[in-house]
Scaffold this motif. Structure first.
Motif, PDB file in Angstrom:
ATOM      1  N   MET A   1      64.820  75.075  46.965  1.00  0.00           N
ATOM      2  CA  MET A   1      64.030  76.119  48.333  1.00  0.00           C
ATOM      3  C   MET A   1      65.156  77.664  48.242  1.00  0.00           C
ATOM      4  O   MET A   1      66.244  77.607  47.567  1.00  0.00           O
ATOM      5  CB  MET A   1      63.879  74.985  49.242  1.00  0.00           C
ATOM      6  N   ASP A  47      61.271  80.109  51.538  1.00  0.00           N
ATOM      7  CA  ASP A  47      60.058  78.834  51.967  1.00  0.00           C
ATOM      8  C   ASP A  47      60.884  78.029  53.221  1.00  0.00           C
ATOM      9  O   ASP A  47      59.642  77.685  53.618  1.00  0.00           O
ATOM     10  CB  ASP A  47      60.831  77.602  50.356  1.00  0.00           C
ATOM     11  N   ALA A 124      59.732  72.724  55.984  1.00  0.00           N
ATOM     12  CA  ALA A 124      59.838  73.580  54.311  1.00  0.00           C
ATOM     13  C   ALA A 124      57.499  72.797  53.889  1.00  0.00           C
ATOM     14  O   ALA A 124      57.154  73.682  53.645  1.00  0.00           O
ATOM     15  CB  ALA A 124      60.647  74.039  53.355  1.00  0.00           C
TER      16      ALA A 124
END
Length: 214
Positions: A1, A47, A124
């Motif tokens: 991420m 993200d 996320a």
């Protein structure tokens, strides 16, 4: 991420950077105030962002207000509030746009790194994740409201676990109920809160929001 961190404590900010980098994530920005947070998220489109509520200059609600503004300006902007404090009205404001991708964890109650990383991933991915203590205090703050007056104690318990982001199967395991019983409770909650089936709305999120807004 790809992650943005907004935390005014240098030690905690650097610790999060090292932890997340070690676990294979990319920290695209680590800032110490709300204005820098907004610039970082706008510039990097991460993200998810990890945001402390209380940041300079007044150390009151700068982080929260920045998070709310970002979610309004950038649809799909995922934010995990990571705070020492339970601010019930702040949680209600952050969830008021009726979208997922938001979380609220208490720093002192995160016992396992894996739990924190799992919550971050879920936010996320568009889920709503709330610390159980946050949920408990939210319910305490609004337990006398008419909107929830028709719920039974068990239905309130199920709704509290829904607010933590638990699935029906997870709720069943927690309360030692069958999945079918949990489904009946959830359906009853939707009915009592006036939430008919809809293709465009997530009724689980709306049920929690109805409680927060009441």
């Amino acid at each position: 991420m790809r992650i943005v961190i907004a935390e005014d404590s240098t030690i905690l900010r650097q610790g999060l950077v090292e932890l997340l980098t070690f676990r294979g994530h990319e920290v695209v920005a680590a800032v110490k105030d709300a204005e820098a947070l907004r610039e970082a998220v706008t510039g990097h489109t991460p993200d998810v962002s990890i945001v402390d509520i209380r940041m300079p200059p007044s150390h009151t609600d700068e982080g929260l207000r920045a998070a709310i503004a970002l979610r309004r300006e950038l649809p799909g902007c995922a934010v995990l509030l990571f705070s020492q404090y339970v601010e019930t009205k702040y949680a209600a404001q952050l969830l008021a746009d009726r979208a997922g991708g938001v979380g609220y964890l208490l720093k002192d109650r995160v016992a396992e790194v894996s739990d924190f990383l799992d919550a971050l991933r879920r936010v996320a991915d568009g889920e709503t994740v709330l610390d159980p203590e946050v949920v408990s205090q939210l319910f305490s703050a609004t337990r006398r409201t008419d909107a929830l007056g028709g719920l039974t104690p068990r239905e309130r318990e199920v709704l509290g676990l829904m607010a933590e982001g638990r699935s029906n199967s997870a709720i069943a395991a927690e309360l030692f109920l069958s999945p079918g019983s949990v489904e009946k409770y959830v359906t009853s909650i939707f009915g009592k809160l006036g939430l008919p089936p809809s293709e465009g709305d997530n009724r689980r999120v709306l049920a929690v929001l109805r409680y927060l807004e009441s």
